[in-house]
Design a protein around this motif. Structure first.
Motif, PDB file in Angstrom:
ATOM      1  N   SER A  13       0.810  -1.223   0.000  1.00  0.00           N
ATOM      2  CA  SER A  13       0.000   0.000   0.000  1.00  0.00           C
ATOM      3  C   SER A  13       0.837   1.264   0.000  1.00  0.00           C
ATOM      4  O   SER A  13       0.313   2.336  -0.304  1.00  0.00           O
ATOM      5  CB  SER A  13      -0.954   0.046   1.197  1.00  0.00           C
ATOM      6  OG  SER A  13      -0.904  -1.110   1.943  1.00  0.00           O
ATOM      7  N   GLU A  14       2.120   1.146   0.359  1.00  0.00           N
ATOM      8  CA  GLU A  14       2.932   2.351   0.498  1.00  0.00           C
ATOM      9  C   GLU A  14       3.003   3.189  -0.776  1.00  0.00           C
ATOM     10  O   GLU A  14       2.952   4.411  -0.716  1.00  0.00           O
ATOM     11  CB  GLU A  14       4.337   2.004   0.967  1.00  0.00           C
ATOM     12  CG  GLU A  14       4.542   2.387   2.425  1.00  0.00           C
ATOM     13  CD  GLU A  14       5.710   1.680   3.058  1.00  0.00           C
ATOM     14  OE1 GLU A  14       5.761   1.673   4.295  1.00  0.00           O
ATOM     15  OE2 GLU A  14       6.564   1.106   2.324  1.00  0.00           O
ATOM     16  N   GLY A  15       3.079   2.491  -1.906  1.00  0.00           N
ATOM     17  CA  GLY A  15       3.209   3.226  -3.165  1.00  0.00           C
ATOM     18  C   GLY A  15       1.912   3.866  -3.627  1.00  0.00           C
ATOM     19  O   GLY A  15       1.893   4.623  -4.583  1.00  0.00           O
ATOM     20  N   LEU A  16       0.798   3.546  -2.929  1.00  0.00           N
ATOM     21  CA  LEU A  16      -0.501   4.032  -3.415  1.00  0.00           C
ATOM     22  C   LEU A  16      -0.717   5.504  -3.053  1.00  0.00           C
ATOM     23  O   LEU A  16      -0.439   5.926  -1.933  1.00  0.00           O
ATOM     24  CB  LEU A  16      -1.634   3.194  -2.818  1.00  0.00           C
ATOM     25  CG  LEU A  16      -1.605   1.689  -3.106  1.00  0.00           C
ATOM     26  CD1 LEU A  16      -2.759   0.987  -2.401  1.00  0.00           C
ATOM     27  CD2 LEU A  16      -1.680   1.428  -4.608  1.00  0.00           C
ATOM     28  N   ASP A  17      -1.205   6.245  -3.998  1.00  0.00           N
ATOM     29  CA  ASP A  17      -1.488   7.665  -3.780  1.00  0.00           C
ATOM     30  C   ASP A  17      -2.723   7.796  -2.866  1.00  0.00           C
ATOM     31  O   ASP A  17      -3.816   7.369  -3.241  1.00  0.00           O
ATOM     32  CB  ASP A  17      -1.739   8.299  -5.162  1.00  0.00           C
ATOM     33  CG  ASP A  17      -2.031   9.786  -5.060  1.00  0.00           C
ATOM     34  OD1 ASP A  17      -2.267  10.272  -3.937  1.00  0.00           O
ATOM     35  OD2 ASP A  17      -2.007  10.448  -6.110  1.00  0.00           O
TER      36      ASP A  17
END
Ligand SMILES: Nc1nc2c(ncn2[C@@H]2O[C@H](COP(=O)(O)OP(=O)(O)OP(=O)(O)O)[C@@H](O)[C@H]2O)c(=O)[nH]1
Ligand SMILES: [Mg+2]
Length: 338
Positions: A28-32
């Motif tokens: 989820s970290e890369g999700l805006d």
């Protein structure tokens, strides 16, 4: 089958989304965080395990639900969304019943705008064309407007099949099924803080569930071998996530039938009330077109008998026609000819 996760800003929607989809932090970290995100979950169904032992398929396919995580407080684009999961941030010391009211008001306002807009153009159209369809739509929209003016959701009106059909295209927010999730803090588990939510939901006819989203989102980050001991330490037998998904599935108004053809045992979600013919169409248009009969045994009977042969002896395996209304847990073998 898509459910939108809605709620006030910061109430824990994205945390719930991670807990439900069991996406790890890294995933989820890369999700805006300002964009909506989709996640697909398999609907847990213990009956599949039992069917696996009976039919020994190579593959088991559970039903799936797509969840959409919306950023901030957003009125969702309702197209393709079948239900709403409304998260209340109990952990943050908020007043969940007030939050529920505030969100309800926003949804009522959004639907009111749509009704007003359509009534105004319909008034013009009906000067030229007073067809029964337009008249019905007009009358139904007036009913909706009257309901919304009383601060009541459209789902609270009883509409005839034709009335419902006349306004189906608008996809009213307050016409959608809703599940309330009380997102509680770790220290609030079992403290009964969500009693007020439960009472309010019972009054409004909503399904509700309490859930410590942050804790269950953290669990997604624990590797499999360490997960068991971790859960044991916390005294958790089963993740609340499974119950949240199950309740969401029920709120959608779906039931499950199973097929056990060839190498695959599969769960099929269908709207409660569908006929055998409609259910056949879910699988393949050929099966629907060439429908002859459906051979059906219900899971409860099969479980009690222990085998299809035994169920057959007791005449619990039945041949049903096109109009048969499929029941939850039916194991269906469609006979068809194309
Ligand atoms: N203590 C505690 N903190 C939580 C819980 N759920 C969420 N939080 C925290 O609350 C903050 C907001 O959570 P999010 O899940 O991002 O909330 P959101 O509703 O997605 O926020 P927006 O999309 O910005 O509206 C984060 O710092 C979370 O860690 C919870 O159950 N307990
Ligand atoms: Mg968010």
């Amino acid at each position: 089958m898509k459910i939108a996760i809605v709620g006030l800003s910061g109430c824990g929607k994205s945390t719930c989304f991670r807990a439900i989809t069991q996406k790890t932090k890294r995933e989820s970290e890369g999700l805006d965080p300002t964009k909506p995100h989709l996640g697909v979950v398999k609907v847990p169904d213990w009956r599949l395990e039992m069917l696996k032992s009976l039919f020994n398929p190579k593959k088991i396919t559970p039903a799936e639900i797509t969840f959409e995580d919306l950023p901030g407080f957003h009125i969702p684009h309702i197209k393709e969304i079948e239900a709403l999961m409304e998260v209340l941030g109990v952990f943050a010391g908020r007043d969940p019943v007030k939050d529920m009211d505030d969100i309800g008001v926003e949804f009522i306002l959004a639907d009111t705008e749509v009704v007003k807009h359509r009534l105004s153009s319909l008034d013009k159209e009906m000067k030229q064309d007073r067809s029964p369809e337009k008249t019905r739509e007009h009358e139904t929209l007036l009913k909706c407007r009257e309901c919304l003016e009383r601060n009541m959701p459209i789902r609270s009106i009883t509409l005839t099949h034709d009335e419902e059909k006349s306004i189906r295209g608008f996809q009213f927010l307050t016409g959608k099924p809703i599940v309330i999730v009380g997102n509680i803090g770790e220290d609030q588990t079992g403290s009964g803080v969500t009693g007020a939510i439960e009472a309010e939901c019972a009054r409004r006819g909503f399904k509700s569930v309490e859930f410590c989203a942050e804790l269950e989102a953290e669990i997604a980050d624990i590797d499999e071998p360490e997960r068991g001991p971790f859960l044991k330490e916390l005294g958790i037998e089963q993740l609340a996530r499974d119950r949240v998904i199950d309740i969401a599935y029920q709120a959608l108004g779906y039931i499950t039938f199973f097929t056990t053809k060839g190498d695959e045992t599969k769960a099929w979600p269908v709207k409660n009330g569908v006929t055998a013919l409609e259910a056949a169409g879910k699988i393949h248009s050929d099966i629907q077109r060439g429908f002859i009969r459906a051979e059906i045994v219900n899971f409860t009977d099969l479980e009690a008998c222990g085998s299809v042969q035994e169920a057959r002896k007791k005449a619990l395996v039945r041949l049903e026609g096109k109009e048969y209304v499929v029941r939850d847990g039916d194991i269906v073998d469609f006979r068809f000819n194309v």
